[in-house]
Design a protein around this motif. Structure first.
Motif, PDB file in Angstrom:
ATOM      1  N   TYR A  86     169.192 -62.171 158.870  1.00 40.56           N
ATOM      2  CA  TYR A  86     169.176 -60.947 158.063  1.00 40.56           C
ATOM      3  C   TYR A  86     167.905 -60.134 158.367  1.00 40.56           C
ATOM      4  CZ  TYR A  86     169.514 -57.947 153.931  1.00 40.56           C
ATOM      5  OH  TYR A  86     169.608 -56.866 153.094  1.00 40.56           O
ATOM      6  N   VAL A  87     166.793 -60.840 158.448  1.00 40.53           N
ATOM      7  CA  VAL A  87     165.501 -60.192 158.750  1.00 40.53           C
ATOM      8  C   VAL A  87     165.579 -59.481 160.098  1.00 40.53           C
ATOM      9  CG1 VAL A  87     163.120 -60.761 159.455  1.00 40.53           C
ATOM     10  CG2 VAL A  87     164.052 -61.693 157.332  1.00 40.53           C
ATOM     11  N   GLN A  88     166.192 -60.151 161.080  1.00 39.82           N
ATOM     12  CA  GLN A  88     166.294 -59.562 162.428  1.00 39.82           C
ATOM     13  C   GLN A  88     167.224 -58.354 162.432  1.00 39.82           C
ATOM     14  OE1 GLN A  88     167.522 -63.181 164.296  1.00 39.82           O
ATOM     15  NE2 GLN A  88     165.444 -63.751 164.936  1.00 39.82           N
ATOM     16  N   VAL A  89     168.398 -58.533 161.834  1.00 43.30           N
ATOM     17  CA  VAL A  89     169.396 -57.462 161.841  1.00 43.30           C
ATOM     18  C   VAL A  89     168.877 -56.234 161.084  1.00 43.30           C
ATOM     19  CG1 VAL A  89     171.708 -56.830 160.976  1.00 43.30           C
ATOM     20  CG2 VAL A  89     171.346 -59.023 162.133  1.00 43.30           C
ATOM     21  N   GLU A  90     168.163 -56.477 159.982  1.00 41.16           N
ATOM     22  CA  GLU A  90     167.682 -55.365 159.155  1.00 41.16           C
ATOM     23  C   GLU A  90     166.333 -54.825 159.632  1.00 41.16           C
ATOM     24  OE1 GLU A  90     169.340 -53.984 156.433  1.00 41.16           O
ATOM     25  OE2 GLU A  90     171.048 -55.207 157.051  1.00 41.16           O
ATOM     26  N   GLY A  91     165.810 -55.406 160.727  1.00 34.63           N
ATOM     27  CA  GLY A  91     164.539 -54.919 161.295  1.00 34.63           C
ATOM     28  C   GLY A  91     163.366 -55.015 160.333  1.00 34.63           C
ATOM     29  N   MET A  92     163.216 -56.176 159.689  1.00 33.13           N
ATOM     30  CA  MET A  92     162.154 -56.323 158.684  1.00 33.13           C
ATOM     31  C   MET A  92     160.854 -56.889 159.269  1.00 33.13           C
ATOM     32  SD  MET A  92     164.593 -57.891 155.686  1.00 33.13           S
ATOM     33  CE  MET A  92     163.389 -58.013 154.363  1.00 33.13           C
ATOM     34  N   GLN A  93     160.845 -57.196 160.574  1.00 37.56           N
ATOM     35  CA  GLN A  93     159.699 -57.911 161.148  1.00 37.56           C
ATOM     36  C   GLN A  93     158.372 -57.188 160.994  1.00 37.56           C
ATOM     37  OE1 GLN A  93     162.611 -57.366 162.730  1.00 37.56           O
ATOM     38  NE2 GLN A  93     163.166 -59.043 164.102  1.00 37.56           N
ATOM     39  N   GLU A  94     158.415 -55.851 161.177  1.00 42.60           N
ATOM     40  CA  GLU A  94     157.152 -55.101 161.115  1.00 42.60           C
ATOM     41  C   GLU A  94     156.522 -55.168 159.721  1.00 42.60           C
ATOM     42  OE1 GLU A  94     156.592 -50.842 162.387  1.00 42.60           O
ATOM     43  OE2 GLU A  94     157.675 -51.700 164.108  1.00 42.60           O
ATOM     44  N   SER A  95     157.369 -54.975 158.716  1.00 41.56           N
ATOM     45  CA  SER A  95     156.823 -54.984 157.349  1.00 41.56           C
ATOM     46  C   SER A  95     156.355 -56.394 156.977  1.00 41.56           C
ATOM     47  CB  SER A  95     157.853 -54.459 156.345  1.00 41.56           C
ATOM     48  OG  SER A  95     158.905 -55.374 156.197  1.00 41.56           O
ATOM     49  N   ILE A  96     156.994 -57.422 157.552  1.00 46.28           N
ATOM     50  CA  ILE A  96     156.561 -58.803 157.285  1.00 46.28           C
ATOM     51  C   ILE A  96     155.170 -59.037 157.889  1.00 46.28           C
ATOM     52  CG2 ILE A  96     157.023 -61.228 157.892  1.00 46.28           C
ATOM     53  CD1 ILE A  96     160.035 -60.541 157.571  1.00 46.28           C
ATOM     54  N   ALA A  97     154.991 -58.570 159.121  1.00 46.91           N
ATOM     55  CA  ALA A  97     153.689 -58.742 159.785  1.00 46.91           C
ATOM     56  C   ALA A  97     152.604 -57.993 159.014  1.00 46.91           C
ATOM     57  CB  ALA A  97     153.770 -58.240 161.227  1.00 46.91           C
ATOM     58  N   ALA A  98     152.929 -56.794 158.523  1.00 46.92           N
ATOM     59  CA  ALA A  98     151.947 -56.001 157.761  1.00 46.92           C
ATOM     60  C   ALA A  98     151.574 -56.741 156.475  1.00 46.92           C
ATOM     61  CB  ALA A  98     152.527 -54.629 157.442  1.00 46.92           C
ATOM     62  N   ARG A  99     152.588 -57.335 155.817  1.00 45.70           N
ATOM     63  CA  ARG A  99     152.315 -58.065 154.571  1.00 45.70           C
ATOM     64  C   ARG A  99     151.410 -59.271 154.835  1.00 45.70           C
ATOM     65  NH1 ARG A  99     157.015 -57.983 152.247  1.00 45.70           N
ATOM     66  NH2 ARG A  99     157.961 -59.598 153.516  1.00 45.70           N
ATOM     67  N   GLN A 100     151.735 -59.980 155.927  1.00 40.22           N
ATOM     68  CA  GLN A 100     150.945 -61.161 156.283  1.00 40.22           C
ATOM     69  C   GLN A 100     149.475 -60.791 156.469  1.00 40.22           C
ATOM     70  OE1 GLN A 100     153.128 -62.707 159.526  1.00 40.22           O
ATOM     71  NE2 GLN A 100     153.147 -64.786 158.742  1.00 40.22           N
ATOM     72  N   GLN A 101     149.252 -59.695 157.178  1.00 42.07           N
ATOM     73  CA  GLN A 101     147.880 -59.237 157.447  1.00 42.07           C
ATOM     74  C   GLN A 101     147.181 -58.853 156.155  1.00 42.07           C
ATOM     75  OE1 GLN A 101     147.906 -56.092 160.301  1.00 42.07           O
ATOM     76  NE2 GLN A 101     147.170 -57.461 161.909  1.00 42.07           N
ATOM     77  N   ALA A 102     147.888 -58.118 155.309  1.00 38.43           N
ATOM     78  CA  ALA A 102     147.285 -57.658 154.054  1.00 38.43           C
ATOM     79  C   ALA A 102     146.954 -58.856 153.155  1.00 38.43           C
ATOM     80  CB  ALA A 102     148.235 -56.705 153.340  1.00 38.43           C
ATOM     81  N   LEU A 103     147.863 -59.847 153.113  1.00 40.08           N
ATOM     82  CA  LEU A 103     147.632 -61.014 152.249  1.00 40.08           C
ATOM     83  C   LEU A 103     146.454 -61.843 152.740  1.00 40.08           C
ATOM     84  CD1 LEU A 103     151.286 -62.158 151.416  1.00 40.08           C
ATOM     85  CD2 LEU A 103     149.643 -61.079 149.892  1.00 40.08           C
TER      86      LEU A 103
END
Ligand code: KG4
Ligand code: ZN
Length: 378
Positions: A242-259
């Motif tokens: 679902y993450v791949q199909v919906e193209g969520m990877q960028e926002s996940i990486a941004a969240r990881q960095q912010a956290l």
């Protein structure tokens, strides 16, 4: 021996814990030193690091538990230690320490199965409330980071005997929470944070049909013989897709960095970094896992004539799991018991409590036992 203060020691996974419990029901102290900060960067437990952290913590944790209980090494009546299942190296730290203490202080040593410990977390607290009589058979769902088991329990002699009527074929439910959290850039452990975030999302937004939680060999004779087995690796893969199909990877990486920049992380910090899509996804994941756990447990209870339900282990701390179980079980008329949230996750009070029937029966360990990573509960 109707009375006795037992020092419990638990080091099977990523918590170094010690507790003193009197007569299997009165918690005099319970100390849990968590290794979350150590494993957090890896998004899961690293066995070598776990052993090292247990080595560091075991002496101060036991000392603290004795002091809090007003006991000394010599005033306790017995020592109980987790023999398995768990990480072999981690178990060995607790076992070696318990053996040395038992030898030096000439105190009897009792081995405890970690899974029976989780079951005793429920018993311990119910006894505190004055409830001693449970109708048998008891069906216990033990659901944690390492285990997803259904045990049918009956009373025999001085203790309980268990029949394992269901287990996970792959990942444990807690493991699925931790892996899904990791792949969404959420902190470790995944359970508590997904529990908090799921309240803000729509559980019906993403459909994880029953096909995602299925027996690998559905329809085969083995699957028909084990209708209460679980499988949680499929839903983890479905979330990834679902993450791949919906193209969520960028926002996940941004969240990881912010956290990674936040020192003392709170659930609200994580919530502020999650968009609607992520909240809906975790709510849908949890909805699917919870409903699978509840449906299989209630089916098993029905088919095997269980009169009482216990739900225990780290995932039993989950608020939605508790709500759904309570609602569904009350409809089916079978009472359901959970430990308090504190005693749902790993602790040593449950180990000291589980040792009490063995203490009364003078069922002590020989000096030559060792850790058993895959110890079964019977
Ligand atoms: O029982 P436990 O402390 O250790 C094992 O014996 O494995 O369970 C830890 C597991 C972790 O996977 C964690 O994510 C999960 O329990 N957990 C939860 C919650 N709190 C802890 N899972 C779902 N909801 C929670 N509130
Ligand atoms: Zn556990």
């Amino acid at each position: 021996m109707n009375d006795g203060s037992i020092l419990g020691i638990e080091t099977s996974c990523d918590e170094t814990a010690a507790a003193v419990v009197r007569s299997g029901e009165k918690v005099l102290s319970s100390v849990v030193s968590s290794q979350i900060a150590t494993h957090q960067p890896y998004g899961g437990v690293v066995p070598e690091l776990a052993s090292r952290e247990h080595l560091r913590a075991i002496v101060p944790v036991v000392r603290q538990a004795l002091a809090d209980a007003g006991h000394t090494y010599s005033s306790i009546d017995a020592i109980a230690v987790t023999q398995g299942p768990g990480l072999a190296g981690a178990l060995l730290v607790g076992i070696s320490y318990a053996k040395a203490l038992s030898f030096a202080q000439k105190k009897p040593l009792i081995t405890v199965n970690h899974l029976e410990g989780h079951i005793h977390a429920v018993l311990l607290e119910e006894k505190q409330k004055g409830a001693f009589d449970f109708e048998f058979p008891v069906l216990a769902l033990v659901v944690s980071g390492g285990h997803t088991h259904l045990f049918l329990a009956a009373e025999r002699d001085h203790g309980w005997v268990y029949e394992n009527i269901g287990r996970t074929r792959d990942d444990a439910a807690g493991e699925a929470y931790d892996k899904v959290a990791k792949l969404l850039g959420l902190p470790y452990p995944g359970g508590p944070i997904i529990d908090a975030l799921a309240r803000k999302g729509n559980p019906r937004a993403v459909k994880f049909g029953p096909a995602q939680i299925k027996h690998l060999n559905r329809g085969t004779p083995r699957a028909r013989q084990t209708p209460f087995d679980f499988s949680f690796s499929g839903i983890k893969t479905a979330v990834l897709r679902y993450v791949q199909v919906e193209g969520m990877q960028e926002s996940i990486a941004a969240r990881q960095q912010a956290l990674a920049q936040i020192v003392k992380l709170k659930a609200d910090d994580v919530l502020a970094l999650c968009d609607r899509k992520t909240l809906d996804l975790v709510a849908s994941f949890q909805y699917s896992v919870v409903n699978d756990l509840v449906a299989k447990t209630l089916n098993a209870a029905d088919e095997r004539g269980a009169r009482t339900l216990f739900v225990t282990g780290g995932v039993a701390a989950n608020s939605e799991l508790r709500q759904v179980f309570e609602a569904e079980a009350s409809r089916s008329g079978v009472p359901v018991y959970f430990p308090s949230r504190k005693l749902s996750t790993d602790n040593a009070a449950m180990i000291a409590a589980a040792a009490f029937p063995k203490f009364r029966a003078a069922e002590f360990a020989q000096a030559d036992f060792s850790a058993e990573a895959s110890l079964v509960l019977r």
